[in-house]
Scaffold this motif. Structure first.
Motif, PDB file in Angstrom:
ATOM      1  N   ALA A  33       0.847  -1.198   0.000  1.00 27.59           N
ATOM      2  CA  ALA A  33       0.000   0.000   0.000  1.00 27.59           C
ATOM      3  C   ALA A  33       0.880   1.244   0.000  1.00 27.59           C
ATOM      4  CB  ALA A  33      -0.904  -0.008   1.225  1.00 27.59           C
ATOM      5  N   PRO A  34       0.513   2.281  -0.729  1.00 28.59           N
ATOM      6  CA  PRO A  34       1.306   3.516  -0.746  1.00 28.59           C
ATOM      7  C   PRO A  34       1.336   4.178   0.625  1.00 28.59           C
ATOM      8  CG  PRO A  34      -0.826   3.862  -1.799  1.00 28.59           C
ATOM      9  CD  PRO A  34      -0.707   2.393  -1.546  1.00 28.59           C
ATOM     10  N   VAL A  35       2.501   4.765   0.914  1.00 27.80           N
ATOM     11  CA  VAL A  35       2.651   5.458   2.199  1.00 27.80           C
ATOM     12  C   VAL A  35       1.836   6.740   2.162  1.00 27.80           C
ATOM     13  CG1 VAL A  35       4.280   6.513   3.794  1.00 27.80           C
ATOM     14  CG2 VAL A  35       4.950   4.491   2.466  1.00 27.80           C
ATOM     15  N   PRO A  36       0.960   6.929   3.098  1.00 27.61           N
ATOM     16  CA  PRO A  36       0.139   8.150   3.074  1.00 27.61           C
ATOM     17  C   PRO A  36       0.997   9.400   3.264  1.00 27.61           C
ATOM     18  CG  PRO A  36      -0.113   6.984   5.159  1.00 27.61           C
ATOM     19  CD  PRO A  36       0.672   6.079   4.259  1.00 27.61           C
ATOM     20  N   VAL A  37       0.712  10.408   2.476  1.00 30.30           N
ATOM     21  CA  VAL A  37       1.437  11.678   2.537  1.00 30.30           C
ATOM     22  C   VAL A  37       0.646  12.636   3.412  1.00 30.30           C
ATOM     23  CG1 VAL A  37       2.358  13.599   1.203  1.00 30.30           C
ATOM     24  CG2 VAL A  37       2.380  11.277   0.246  1.00 30.30           C
ATOM     25  N   GLU A  38       1.336  13.179   4.406  1.00 29.58           N
ATOM     26  CA  GLU A  38       0.646  14.096   5.297  1.00 29.58           C
ATOM     27  C   GLU A  38       0.342  15.415   4.581  1.00 29.58           C
ATOM     28  OE1 GLU A  38       2.829  14.689   8.821  1.00 29.58           O
ATOM     29  OE2 GLU A  38       2.716  12.587   9.481  1.00 29.58           O
ATOM     30  N   ALA A  39      -0.853  15.868   4.760  1.00 29.76           N
ATOM     31  CA  ALA A  39      -1.264  17.139   4.142  1.00 29.76           C
ATOM     32  C   ALA A  39      -0.596  18.295   4.875  1.00 29.76           C
ATOM     33  CB  ALA A  39      -2.784  17.277   4.215  1.00 29.76           C
TER      34      ALA A  39
END
Length: 233
Positions: free
Chosen positions: A137-143
């Motif tokens: 799963a792609p690493v979530p990018v913090e907004a």
């Protein structure tokens, strides 16, 4: 005499047992003193065997109870009772063996089904793990944090000024509407006066018409009466 006859009685009991159970199912027939039960091959067959065992066990107990009553009416009571007991013992022994084998098959089938279900669950879990490993799963990018901009809400002074302007506008509209409302009131009063005049004229016309009709009726009545003839002297 009794010891000699006992094996014969046992053989007769087996023969009677074979004849009695044969009508139900060949799979329930005892083949020797040590019960040898045919192997069950399906859950349906196991259930059928258990049903047959329940039926034949009840029939055996009923037969034994009836035999006890019958034996006491015979001369060789003990021999008769021994034969009945042996028949019951052999029959129940074989029925118990059939029941144990059928229930063992059911338990084994249930355990095998659970093993298959567990194996399938493990296989599905391993397949899911492999899929996730191949497609992480792609690493979530913090907004980025939101920067609060200037407020667009009007200030208290602006709201007060807007309210004052609104009240002044309403007052001006009310002032401008005064002559119009007065004219409307005057026109309404004139319409009421005109309506009353028309109503009076209508009433006068109705009264004149009624009076005219009354006079016409009286004239017609007078004309219809005979006139007096005067005789000259």
């Amino acid at each position: 005499m009794k010891n000699f006859a006992f094996p014969l009685i046992r053989g007769a009991a087996l023969a009677l047992l074979a004849a009695g159970l044969g009508a139900c199912s060949n799979s329930l027939l005892p083949t020797s003193m040590a019960p040898v039960v045919p192997a069950t091959v399906s859950l349906e067959q196991a259930e059928l065997k258990l049903e047959q065992v329940r039926t034949q066990r009840a029939a055996t107990e009923a037969r034994y109870a009836n035999s006890e009553v019958t034996c006491y009416e015979r001369f060789f009571v003990n021999d008769c009772l021994d034969e009945a007991r042996e028949y019951r013992r052999v029959t129940l022994s074989y029925l118990n063996a059939v029941e144990d084998e059928a229930k063992h098959f059911q338990r084994k089938a249930s355990a095998d089904a659970r093993d298959v279900a567990v194996a399938e669950s493990v296989r599905a879990a391993e397949a899911e793990e492999a899929r996730l490993a191949a497609n992480p799963a792609p690493v979530p990018v913090e907004a980025p944090p939101k920067v609060k901009g200037p407020s667009t809400k009007p200030t208290l002074e602006a709201r007060k000024a807007a309210q004052a302007a609104k009240l002044a506008r309403i007052a001006q509209q009310e002032q401008a509407a005064v002559p119009e409302r007065a004219a409307n009131a005057e026109a309404f009063a004139q319409k009421r006066i005109d309506s009353e005049k028309r109503q009076r004229k209508v009433e006068e016309k109705k009264a004149a018409s009624a009076k005219k009709a009354e006079k016409a009726a009286k004239d017609a009545e007078a004309a219809a009466q005979p006139k007096e003839v005067k005789i000259s002297k």
